[in-house]
Design a protein around this motif. Structure first.
Motif, PDB file in Angstrom:
ATOM      1  N   ALA A 123       0.839  -1.200   0.000  1.00 49.68           N
ATOM      2  CA  ALA A 123       0.000   0.000   0.000  1.00 49.68           C
ATOM      3  C   ALA A 123       0.876   1.253   0.000  1.00 49.68           C
ATOM      4  CB  ALA A 123      -0.928  -0.010   1.210  1.00 49.68           C
ATOM      5  N   GLY A 124       1.983   1.202   0.723  1.00 47.96           N
ATOM      6  CA  GLY A 124       2.911   2.329   0.733  1.00 47.96           C
ATOM      7  C   GLY A 124       3.564   2.569  -0.617  1.00 47.96           C
ATOM      8  N   LEU A 125       3.629   1.505  -1.441  1.00 42.01           N
ATOM      9  CA  LEU A 125       4.190   1.630  -2.796  1.00 42.01           C
ATOM     10  C   LEU A 125       3.125   2.050  -3.813  1.00 42.01           C
ATOM     11  CD1 LEU A 125       6.397  -1.610  -2.904  1.00 42.01           C
ATOM     12  CD2 LEU A 125       7.193   0.754  -2.658  1.00 42.01           C
ATOM     13  N   GLY A 126       1.894   2.202  -3.356  1.00 41.28           N
ATOM     14  CA  GLY A 126       0.823   2.642  -4.255  1.00 41.28           C
ATOM     15  C   GLY A 126      -0.091   1.548  -4.767  1.00 41.28           C
ATOM     16  N   PHE A 127       0.054   0.317  -4.272  1.00 39.54           N
ATOM     17  CA  PHE A 127      -0.821  -0.762  -4.724  1.00 39.54           C
ATOM     18  C   PHE A 127      -2.257  -0.473  -4.279  1.00 39.54           C
ATOM     19  CE2 PHE A 127       3.192  -2.581  -5.398  1.00 39.54           C
ATOM     20  CZ  PHE A 127       3.076  -3.717  -6.183  1.00 39.54           C
ATOM     21  N   VAL A 128      -3.206  -0.844  -5.129  1.00 37.52           N
ATOM     22  CA  VAL A 128      -4.593  -0.451  -4.893  1.00 37.52           C
ATOM     23  C   VAL A 128      -5.430  -1.547  -4.246  1.00 37.52           C
ATOM     24  CG1 VAL A 128      -4.545   1.206  -6.785  1.00 37.52           C
ATOM     25  CG2 VAL A 128      -5.302  -1.148  -7.229  1.00 37.52           C
ATOM     26  N   GLY A 129      -4.859  -2.713  -4.009  1.00 38.06           N
ATOM     27  CA  GLY A 129      -5.569  -3.827  -3.408  1.00 38.06           C
ATOM     28  C   GLY A 129      -4.663  -5.038  -3.399  1.00 38.06           C
ATOM     29  N   ALA A 130      -5.243  -6.217  -3.187  1.00 39.20           N
ATOM     30  CA  ALA A 130      -4.471  -7.457  -3.202  1.00 39.20           C
ATOM     31  C   ALA A 130      -5.329  -8.555  -3.802  1.00 39.20           C
ATOM     32  CB  ALA A 130      -4.024  -7.845  -1.800  1.00 39.20           C
ATOM     33  N   MET A 131      -4.669  -9.532  -4.438  1.00 36.45           N
ATOM     34  CA  MET A 131      -5.357 -10.709  -4.959  1.00 36.45           C
ATOM     35  C   MET A 131      -4.932 -11.921  -4.155  1.00 36.45           C
ATOM     36  SD  MET A 131      -5.631 -12.239  -8.837  1.00 36.45           S
ATOM     37  CE  MET A 131      -6.887 -11.040  -9.321  1.00 36.45           C
ATOM     38  N   VAL A 132      -5.922 -12.688  -3.685  1.00 36.26           N
ATOM     39  CA  VAL A 132      -5.649 -13.880  -2.890  1.00 36.26           C
ATOM     40  C   VAL A 132      -6.496 -15.034  -3.436  1.00 36.26           C
ATOM     41  CG1 VAL A 132      -5.151 -12.487  -0.838  1.00 36.26           C
ATOM     42  CG2 VAL A 132      -7.463 -13.395  -1.181  1.00 36.26           C
ATOM     43  N   TYR A 133      -6.344 -16.185  -2.787  1.00 34.29           N
ATOM     44  CA  TYR A 133      -7.064 -17.392  -3.184  1.00 34.29           C
ATOM     45  C   TYR A 133      -7.758 -17.970  -1.964  1.00 34.29           C
ATOM     46  CZ  TYR A 133      -4.421 -16.685  -7.378  1.00 34.29           C
ATOM     47  OH  TYR A 133      -3.907 -16.118  -8.513  1.00 34.29           O
ATOM     48  N   GLY A 134      -8.717 -18.854  -2.203  1.00 29.20           N
ATOM     49  CA  GLY A 134      -9.554 -19.344  -1.122  1.00 29.20           C
ATOM     50  C   GLY A 134      -8.900 -20.335  -0.195  1.00 29.20           C
ATOM     51  N   ARG A 135      -7.742 -20.849  -0.577  1.00 34.65           N
ATOM     52  CA  ARG A 135      -7.098 -21.883   0.221  1.00 34.65           C
ATOM     53  C   ARG A 135      -5.606 -21.844  -0.048  1.00 34.65           C
ATOM     54  NH1 ARG A 135      -6.141 -26.156  -2.314  1.00 34.65           N
ATOM     55  NH2 ARG A 135      -7.906 -25.746  -3.721  1.00 34.65           N
ATOM     56  N   THR A 136      -4.809 -21.999   0.998  1.00 35.24           N
ATOM     57  CA  THR A 136      -3.365 -22.138   0.865  1.00 35.24           C
ATOM     58  C   THR A 136      -2.977 -23.439   1.544  1.00 35.24           C
ATOM     59  OG1 THR A 136      -3.069 -19.734   0.919  1.00 35.24           O
ATOM     60  CG2 THR A 136      -1.109 -21.100   1.301  1.00 35.24           C
TER      61      THR A 136
END
Length: 326
Positions: A123-136
């Motif tokens: 977020a400090g680098l300017g990213f607007v969100g995150a993408m994740v998955y339902g299970r790791t």
């Protein structure tokens, strides 16, 4: 009218090699889809060739996200270091083309203690969100070990995109096997299984009370809601049993955004608008796996009743959700 595509994928040779080098029991077989046709060369380009394709389609801004399975299958230490490198590369691509690109963070989900910190750094680098998955591995996204992620995302006002992933090997053997290898793979990924996995992940988050604890949290589902919007009448019955404050469908309308993922079928649009509002819809093409042409996109946009609704879908809602100034 600004067109912002929010589910547009990329990767690197380093990540591809790391994923391909995993032992068979840890490997994500959906990686094979990245190799089909010229997908891989397009995924690895976040420069001139990508911008040229955007121009051809009539897309002003892409929000980059690492193609599945991202760093999820990697060992914890490798996931931490490679997620960081991927985010640094994406940040540099955005710096080179600030009027054309933004990015969602890649998070080291295999190391839960590092996830919130990497989201804060991104977020400090300017990213607007995150993408994740339902299970790791065997850990579901709604596991309490990830609650810091959702608290941080809510506090930072960074939406979390839940992307589809291949079902576990146990489920695949029981429900998706018995054909030739490529048909098995198609059935368990883009043909059906991917979308059930993403819908289930979102439904589990709701059932876990995640949005009661973090009412400011926003998530995004692709492919017109990953089938979940078609089953809300039944899903609502979970709320009373699980002790939720509201119906499942209420959480969908208040905390979930829906994107098209290149599926420009008017029937899907019109059904989605029976389950949520135009203010919750976002444009995307799922590049490079889907590559709608400019005429196809323009034809689909005629389905909106007003210029205001059309502008919300193509870019207005994305600007508001992701804080994009254009």
């Amino acid at each position: 009218m600004t067109v912002i595509a929010i589910e547009e994928h990329w990767t690197t040779p380093e990540l591809t090699a790391a994923l391909a080098g995993l032992p068979e029991e840890s490997r994500d077989d959906s990686l094979a889809l990245n190799d089909m046709g010229d997908n891989l060369s397009r995924l690895e380009d976040i420069g001139d060739a990508r911008l040229a394709m955007m121009d051809e389609q009539g897309i002003d801004i892409q929000i980059l996200s690492v193609a599945p399975p991202a760093t999820g299958p990697l060992a914890a230490a490798d996931a931490v270091s490679l997620s960081r490198r991927m985010n640094d590369l994406a940040a540099e691509a955005v710096r080179r083309n600030p009027s054309r690109l933004r990015a969602m963070a890649t998070l080291p989900m295999a190391e839960p203690s590092a996830v919130a910190g990497e989201l804060e750094r991104a977020a400090g680098l300017g990213f607007v969100g995150a993408m994740v998955y339902g299970r790791t591995g065997d850990t579901t996204l709604d596991d309490p070990c990830y609650d810091d992620l959702f608290a941080t995302a809510a506090a930072l006002r960074r939406p979390i995109f839940i992307h589809p992933q291949i079902p576990s090997r146990t489920i695949r053997r029981a429900a998706y096997a018995g054909f030739d290898p490529m048909t098995d793979l198609a059935l368990s990924t883009f043909g059906w299984g991917w979308h059930l996995e993403a819908a289930l992940a979102a439904l589990r988050l709701i059932t876990r009370g995640t949005f009661d604890r973090h009412p400011e949290l926003e998530i995004i589902l692709g492919h017109w809601g990953e089938l979940l919007l078609f089953w809300l009448d039944r899903a609502d019955s979970i709320s009373r049993i699980a002790g939720l404050e509201r119906k499942v469908s209420d959480y969908i309308r208040s905390n979930v955004f829906i994107t098209s993922s290149g599926m420009f079928n008017p029937a899907l649009l019109h059904h989605t608008l029976t389950a949520t509002t135009i203010d919750r819809l976002l444009f995307s093409t799922d590049y490079p796996f889907q590559r709608p042409t400019r005429p196809e996109i323009q034809q689909f946009l005629t389905e909106f009743d007003t210029d205001e609704d059309r502008e919300k879908f193509t870019g207005g809602t994305a600007r508001r959700l992701f804080g994009i100034e254009v």
